[in-house]
Motif scaffolding. Sequence first.
Motif, PDB file in Angstrom:
ATOM      1  N   UNK A 170       0.789  -1.074   0.075  1.00 36.61           N
ATOM      2  CA  UNK A 170      -0.099  -0.003  -0.086  1.00 36.61           C
ATOM      3  C   UNK A 170       0.699   1.275  -0.117  1.00 36.61           C
ATOM      4  N   UNK A 171       0.852   2.113  -1.039  1.00 35.12           N
ATOM      5  CA  UNK A 171       1.841   3.103  -1.323  1.00 35.12           C
ATOM      6  C   UNK A 171       1.033   4.369  -0.268  1.00 35.12           C
ATOM      7  N   UNK A 172       0.395   4.267   0.496  1.00 31.30           N
ATOM      8  CA  UNK A 172      -0.059   5.203   1.544  1.00 31.30           C
ATOM      9  C   UNK A 172       0.673   5.125   2.420  1.00 31.30           C
ATOM     10  N   UNK A 173       1.164   3.762   3.020  1.00 30.94           N
ATOM     11  CA  UNK A 173       1.987   3.876   4.074  1.00 30.94           C
ATOM     12  C   UNK A 173       3.554   3.417   3.787  1.00 30.94           C
ATOM     13  N   UNK A 174       3.895   3.234   2.552  1.00 26.81           N
ATOM     14  CA  UNK A 174       5.125   2.898   2.278  1.00 26.81           C
ATOM     15  C   UNK A 174       5.526   3.167   0.809  1.00 26.81           C
ATOM     16  N   UNK A 175       6.610   4.151   0.655  1.00 26.80           N
ATOM     17  CA  UNK A 175       6.663   4.474  -0.726  1.00 26.80           C
ATOM     18  C   UNK A 175       7.880   3.656  -1.371  1.00 26.80           C
ATOM     19  N   UNK A 176       7.464   2.346  -1.580  1.00 28.74           N
ATOM     20  CA  UNK A 176       8.700   1.561  -2.108  1.00 28.74           C
ATOM     21  C   UNK A 176       9.119   1.723  -3.272  1.00 28.74           C
ATOM     22  N   UNK A 177       8.299   2.623  -4.220  1.00 29.59           N
ATOM     23  CA  UNK A 177       9.073   3.134  -5.585  1.00 29.59           C
ATOM     24  C   UNK A 177      10.274   4.069  -5.056  1.00 29.59           C
ATOM     25  N   UNK A 178      10.148   4.975  -4.001  1.00 29.74           N
ATOM     26  CA  UNK A 178      11.310   5.836  -3.720  1.00 29.74           C
ATOM     27  C   UNK A 178      12.501   5.067  -3.185  1.00 29.74           C
ATOM     28  N   UNK A 179      12.267   3.896  -2.538  1.00 34.88           N
ATOM     29  CA  UNK A 179      13.266   3.060  -1.926  1.00 34.88           C
ATOM     30  C   UNK A 179      14.136   2.542  -3.280  1.00 34.88           C
ATOM     31  N   UNK A 215       9.583 -12.896  -5.735  1.00 34.76           N
ATOM     32  CA  UNK A 215       8.404 -12.131  -5.146  1.00 34.76           C
ATOM     33  C   UNK A 215       7.999 -11.005  -6.187  1.00 34.76           C
ATOM     34  N   UNK A 216       6.585 -11.265  -6.460  1.00 37.50           N
ATOM     35  CA  UNK A 216       5.914 -10.248  -7.171  1.00 37.50           C
ATOM     36  C   UNK A 216       5.162  -9.209  -6.332  1.00 37.50           C
ATOM     37  N   UNK A 217       5.457  -7.861  -6.565  1.00 37.29           N
ATOM     38  CA  UNK A 217       4.833  -7.011  -5.485  1.00 37.29           C
ATOM     39  C   UNK A 217       3.723  -6.227  -6.093  1.00 37.29           C
ATOM     40  N   UNK A 218       2.360  -6.427  -5.568  1.00 34.38           N
ATOM     41  CA  UNK A 218       1.030  -5.944  -6.160  1.00 34.38           C
ATOM     42  C   UNK A 218       0.745  -4.510  -5.272  1.00 34.38           C
ATOM     43  N   UNK A 219       0.636  -3.507  -6.156  1.00 32.90           N
ATOM     44  CA  UNK A 219       0.167  -2.120  -5.551  1.00 32.90           C
ATOM     45  C   UNK A 219      -1.337  -2.300  -5.515  1.00 32.90           C
ATOM     46  N   UNK A 220      -1.611  -1.977  -4.151  1.00 32.44           N
ATOM     47  CA  UNK A 220      -3.266  -2.085  -3.802  1.00 32.44           C
ATOM     48  C   UNK A 220      -4.023  -0.773  -4.328  1.00 32.44           C
ATOM     49  N   UNK A 221      -4.990  -0.707  -4.051  1.00 30.57           N
ATOM     50  CA  UNK A 221      -5.870   0.379  -4.803  1.00 30.57           C
ATOM     51  C   UNK A 221      -5.517   1.750  -4.489  1.00 30.57           C
ATOM     52  N   UNK A 281      -7.724 -13.536  -8.340  1.00 27.96           N
ATOM     53  CA  UNK A 281      -8.766 -12.628  -8.126  1.00 27.96           C
ATOM     54  C   UNK A 281      -8.937 -11.695  -7.060  1.00 27.96           C
ATOM     55  N   UNK A 282      -7.762 -12.023  -5.971  1.00 29.11           N
ATOM     56  CA  UNK A 282      -7.681 -11.136  -4.940  1.00 29.11           C
ATOM     57  C   UNK A 282      -6.251 -11.262  -4.571  1.00 29.11           C
ATOM     58  N   UNK A 283      -5.638  -9.980  -3.978  1.00 31.98           N
ATOM     59  CA  UNK A 283      -4.237 -10.009  -3.281  1.00 31.98           C
ATOM     60  C   UNK A 283      -4.552  -9.352  -1.990  1.00 31.98           C
ATOM     61  N   UNK A 284      -5.060 -10.344  -0.989  1.00 29.02           N
ATOM     62  CA  UNK A 284      -5.144  -9.418   0.506  1.00 29.02           C
ATOM     63  C   UNK A 284      -3.912  -9.632   1.354  1.00 29.02           C
ATOM     64  N   UNK A 285      -3.055 -10.767   0.942  1.00 28.94           N
ATOM     65  CA  UNK A 285      -2.234 -10.963   1.596  1.00 28.94           C
ATOM     66  C   UNK A 285      -1.080 -11.798   0.995  1.00 28.94           C
ATOM     67  N   UNK A 286       0.175 -12.197   1.325  1.00 27.01           N
ATOM     68  CA  UNK A 286       0.934 -13.155   0.663  1.00 27.01           C
ATOM     69  C   UNK A 286       0.402 -14.470   0.429  1.00 27.01           C
ATOM     70  N   UNK A 287       0.710 -14.845  -0.933  1.00 24.84           N
ATOM     71  CA  UNK A 287       0.164 -15.968  -1.587  1.00 24.84           C
ATOM     72  C   UNK A 287       1.012 -16.446  -2.786  1.00 24.84           C
ATOM     73  N   UNK A 288       0.998 -17.521  -3.054  1.00 27.94           N
ATOM     74  CA  UNK A 288       1.618 -18.076  -4.133  1.00 27.94           C
ATOM     75  C   UNK A 288       1.018 -17.650  -5.378  1.00 27.94           C
TER      76      UNK A 288
END
Length: 355
Positions: A241-250, A271-277, A332-339
Amino acid sequence: MTFEDAYFKQKRLNPDSLQAFGFRTTDKGWELRKPLIDQELEARLLIDEEGNLRGQVVDVDLNEPYDTFRSPQARGTYVGQVRQAYGALLSQVAESCYEDQLFSSPQANRLANFLTQEFSDQADHPFEKYPDYLSYRITGKWYALLFPLKGEKLGLDSEKTDQIYDVVNLKVDPKDMEQLMKMEGIFPSYHMSKKSWISLVLDETLPDETVFKLVARSRSLVAPKHLRKTSEPHYWLIPANLKYYDIGAEFSANKEILWTQKASMQKGDFVAIYITAPTKAIRYLCQVLEANIPNQGYREEESIKALMRIKLLHTFMDKDFNSEILKNFGIKTVRGPRHMTDELVQAMSPYLKGK
């Protein structure tokens, strides 16, 4: 079941929210008093350290319990008003101070947490007519089916026939069946093949260690033989969630960063990182260089116990793997870590150039 129990079924207390709602601490836990029905009555709620709630409606003038509303046979406008007012208060407490859980029993919820943390498997509802039934799958096949069941269905003694238990059906090796049937808490499978499936009652009869081992074994038995060996890398999908952590800047500053340890990820995993809504798309593909790094002040959150070092392999355009495209790959959803699904791994294979 008490009047109060109906509002807190499958709920877990969040103690940090009690003070804001108006509860005060006592030597017995937390207490709340609220007037009802033009202050003629008072609701008194007491929550103990384990999150169990006991409630009472008291006649203020008499300082005596008013329990008439608890009887299903009681009728009348006033009784109805009390039920409605007290029920509304309980609903507010349940919504504001408790969190939803999948199951009624603590052991079933611990099992669900284990499956999420160990395998990143998510529960689904296999039967539309039976929403309380939840299944866990690998490559589309059940390896665990959890559901509520009356004790009489498993042949429990007469004193427990009406009691409802959380039960899990698991696959086993038929050659182990005879030995398993000798263990307390294990029964012939309910409504599944009794030659290769068993039912476990999740009421603390069996220790968690035994339950978790049997579930992991069931998953292994159900998994197709062609699936990767444990020594090969795993392919993960995690939300950010980019609201809480700016991974792009890192990543702009360094291609290798520290990230919160997720599930059972290990060195070499992808690890693929999915940016939330509102983005809702995979933006980064990384590889784990190091796992289980102690969090020694790098992250302020005390709840973060370990970190992992990940390396950026590729940055995608948001249109490449957005939520609509991911549905085509079985995500369909990415609510937490999953394969990742096999289809998604194949789609990303051109970018999987590990260290």
